[in-house]
Design a protein around this motif. Structure first.
Motif, PDB file in Angstrom:
ATOM      1  N   MET A  23      30.133   1.281  39.112  1.00 23.03           N
ATOM      2  CA  MET A  23      28.964   0.551  38.717  1.00 23.03           C
ATOM      3  C   MET A  23      27.857   0.718  39.742  1.00 23.03           C
ATOM      4  SD  MET A  23      28.759  -2.965  37.048  1.00 23.03           S
ATOM      5  CE  MET A  23      27.287  -3.593  36.554  1.00 23.03           C
ATOM      6  N   TYR A  24      28.252   0.651  41.003  1.00 28.54           N
ATOM      7  CA  TYR A  24      27.275   0.836  42.057  1.00 28.54           C
ATOM      8  C   TYR A  24      26.629   2.197  41.932  1.00 28.54           C
ATOM      9  CZ  TYR A  24      25.416   1.760  46.666  1.00 28.54           C
ATOM     10  OH  TYR A  24      24.588   2.104  47.695  1.00 28.54           O
ATOM     11  N   ASN A  25      27.392   3.182  41.541  1.00 29.30           N
ATOM     12  CA  ASN A  25      26.903   4.534  41.423  1.00 29.30           C
ATOM     13  C   ASN A  25      25.876   4.660  40.304  1.00 29.30           C
ATOM     14  OD1 ASN A  25      26.673   7.172  42.001  1.00 29.30           O
ATOM     15  ND2 ASN A  25      28.611   7.813  41.096  1.00 29.30           N
ATOM     16  N   ASN A  26      26.133   4.023  39.159  1.00 29.21           N
ATOM     17  CA  ASN A  26      25.201   4.065  38.044  1.00 29.21           C
ATOM     18  C   ASN A  26      23.900   3.347  38.384  1.00 29.21           C
ATOM     19  OD1 ASN A  26      26.870   5.551  36.450  1.00 29.21           O
ATOM     20  ND2 ASN A  26      27.757   3.774  35.399  1.00 29.21           N
ATOM     21  N   THR A  27      23.965   2.255  39.074  1.00 29.66           N
ATOM     22  CA  THR A  27      22.772   1.503  39.452  1.00 29.66           C
ATOM     23  C   THR A  27      21.936   2.311  40.428  1.00 29.66           C
ATOM     24  OG1 THR A  27      24.054  -0.527  39.195  1.00 29.66           O
ATOM     25  CG2 THR A  27      21.979  -0.706  40.318  1.00 29.66           C
ATOM     26  N   ALA A  28      22.600   2.964  41.376  1.00 30.17           N
ATOM     27  CA  ALA A  28      21.876   3.773  42.347  1.00 30.17           C
ATOM     28  C   ALA A  28      21.192   4.949  41.660  1.00 30.17           C
ATOM     29  CB  ALA A  28      22.827   4.266  43.421  1.00 30.17           C
ATOM     30  N   ILE A  29      21.890   5.561  40.712  1.00 27.69           N
ATOM     31  CA  ILE A  29      21.299   6.676  39.980  1.00 27.69           C
ATOM     32  C   ILE A  29      20.114   6.180  39.138  1.00 27.69           C
ATOM     33  CG2 ILE A  29      21.733   8.392  38.161  1.00 27.69           C
ATOM     34  CD1 ILE A  29      24.574   8.634  39.254  1.00 27.69           C
ATOM     35  N   TYR A  30      20.295   5.021  38.512  1.00 26.59           N
ATOM     36  CA  TYR A  30      19.232   4.448  37.698  1.00 26.59           C
ATOM     37  C   TYR A  30      17.996   4.147  38.549  1.00 26.59           C
ATOM     38  CZ  TYR A  30      16.682   1.140  34.807  1.00 26.59           C
ATOM     39  OH  TYR A  30      15.702   0.488  34.113  1.00 26.59           O
ATOM     40  N   ILE A  31      18.221   3.509  39.708  1.00 26.05           N
ATOM     41  CA  ILE A  31      17.096   3.171  40.585  1.00 26.05           C
ATOM     42  C   ILE A  31      16.441   4.454  41.102  1.00 26.05           C
ATOM     43  CG2 ILE A  31      16.502   2.124  42.810  1.00 26.05           C
ATOM     44  CD1 ILE A  31      18.600  -0.017  42.209  1.00 26.05           C
ATOM     45  N   PHE A  32      17.283   5.442  41.471  1.00 30.19           N
ATOM     46  CA  PHE A  32      16.719   6.708  41.940  1.00 30.19           C
ATOM     47  C   PHE A  32      15.882   7.384  40.857  1.00 30.19           C
ATOM     48  CE2 PHE A  32      17.079  11.310  42.642  1.00 30.19           C
ATOM     49  CZ  PHE A  32      16.461  11.377  43.885  1.00 30.19           C
ATOM     50  N   ASN A  33      16.407   7.408  39.614  1.00 27.03           N
ATOM     51  CA  ASN A  33      15.641   7.998  38.498  1.00 27.03           C
ATOM     52  C   ASN A  33      14.309   7.268  38.280  1.00 27.03           C
ATOM     53  OD1 ASN A  33      17.363  10.071  37.879  1.00 27.03           O
ATOM     54  ND2 ASN A  33      18.531   8.911  36.358  1.00 27.03           N
ATOM     55  N   ARG A  34      14.352   5.955  38.353  1.00 23.63           N
ATOM     56  CA  ARG A  34      13.114   5.183  38.159  1.00 23.63           C
ATOM     57  C   ARG A  34      12.115   5.473  39.277  1.00 23.63           C
ATOM     58  NH1 ARG A  34      11.933   3.618  33.432  1.00 23.63           N
ATOM     59  NH2 ARG A  34      10.843   1.755  34.050  1.00 23.63           N
ATOM     60  N   LEU A  35      12.617   5.597  40.525  1.00 27.55           N
ATOM     61  CA  LEU A  35      11.732   5.896  41.648  1.00 27.55           C
ATOM     62  C   LEU A  35      11.134   7.301  41.517  1.00 27.55           C
ATOM     63  CD1 LEU A  35      13.633   4.354  44.681  1.00 27.55           C
ATOM     64  CD2 LEU A  35      11.454   3.619  43.719  1.00 27.55           C
ATOM     65  N   VAL A  36      11.957   8.266  41.070  1.00 23.06           N
ATOM     66  CA  VAL A  36      11.461   9.630  40.889  1.00 23.06           C
ATOM     67  C   VAL A  36      10.394   9.650  39.782  1.00 23.06           C
ATOM     68  CG1 VAL A  36      12.091  11.950  40.118  1.00 23.06           C
ATOM     69  CG2 VAL A  36      13.509  10.770  41.792  1.00 23.06           C
ATOM     70  N   ARG A  37      10.685   8.954  38.678  1.00 31.47           N
ATOM     71  CA  ARG A  37       9.700   8.882  37.593  1.00 31.47           C
ATOM     72  C   ARG A  37       8.412   8.207  38.064  1.00 31.47           C
ATOM     73  NH1 ARG A  37      13.189   6.913  32.375  1.00 31.47           N
ATOM     74  NH2 ARG A  37      14.377   8.816  32.130  1.00 31.47           N
ATOM     75  N   LEU A  38       8.535   7.141  38.804  1.00 31.63           N
ATOM     76  CA  LEU A  38       7.364   6.429  39.327  1.00 31.63           C
ATOM     77  C   LEU A  38       6.599   7.322  40.309  1.00 31.63           C
ATOM     78  CD1 LEU A  38       6.083   3.641  38.944  1.00 31.63           C
ATOM     79  CD2 LEU A  38       7.302   2.896  40.957  1.00 31.63           C
TER      80      LEU A  38
END
Length: 159
Positions: free
Chosen positions: A1-16
């Motif tokens: 779960m931690y891994n999915n959240t980190a990937i999600y946050i990273f994707n959002r930061l890259v998109r931003l």
């Protein structure tokens, strides 16, 4: 779960980050473009303003003041009665002279190769009037109108 959240946050930061980078490129280039257009517009407006200012400084400004004429202008007496019948008079000035090409067409229509006299014009007009009159020849009145117009043109040149 931690891994999915980190990937999600990273994707959002890259998109931003990509969004901010695109906005940065758009606004910096567009801002530069707008500044260049603004400077060009300002220079053109400045040149037009200076050109108008020079034209106004060099131009003649006419100001009509009727008191100048009523009391005499520069020591000269001006009499309005001299121009009392100006519009009713038969003013034969340069402005009323027929154009050269119109005179040439009139001479050609009448068949003159030289400058005719008033009597020659009248004689030739009567001949052509018999020929082109719409009541005599059952034709349209276009030629008769041309004949009358050209006669007036020739008469103006003779007088």
């Amino acid at each position: 779960m931690y891994n999915n959240t980190a990937i999600y946050i990273f994707n959002r930061l890259v998109r931003l980050a990509i969004l901010f980078f695109i906005l940065y490129l758009i606004f910096t280039n567009f801002g530069t473009f707008l500044m260049i257009i603004g400077v060009v517009f300002f220079v053109i407006a400045f040149l037009i303003y200076n050109f108008k200012k020079k034209m106004q400084a060099n131009s003649f400004k006419f100001k009509f003041d009727s008191s100048n004429f009523q009391n005499g202008y520069n020591g000269q007496n001006f009499n309005f009665n001299d121009f009392k019948n100006f519009n009713q008079s038969d003013f034969q000035g340069f402005a009323n002279a027929p154009r050269f090409d119109e005179v040439a067409k009139a001479k050609e229509f009448f068949g003159f190769t030289h400058s005719p006299t008033k009597e020659e014009i009248k004689k030739r007009y009567k001949e052509l009037a018999r020929k082109y009159h719409p009541d005599i020849n059952d034709g349209d009145d276009v030629k008769m109108k041309e004949l009358n117009h050209f006669r007036d043109v020739l008469i103006k040149t003779v007088e």
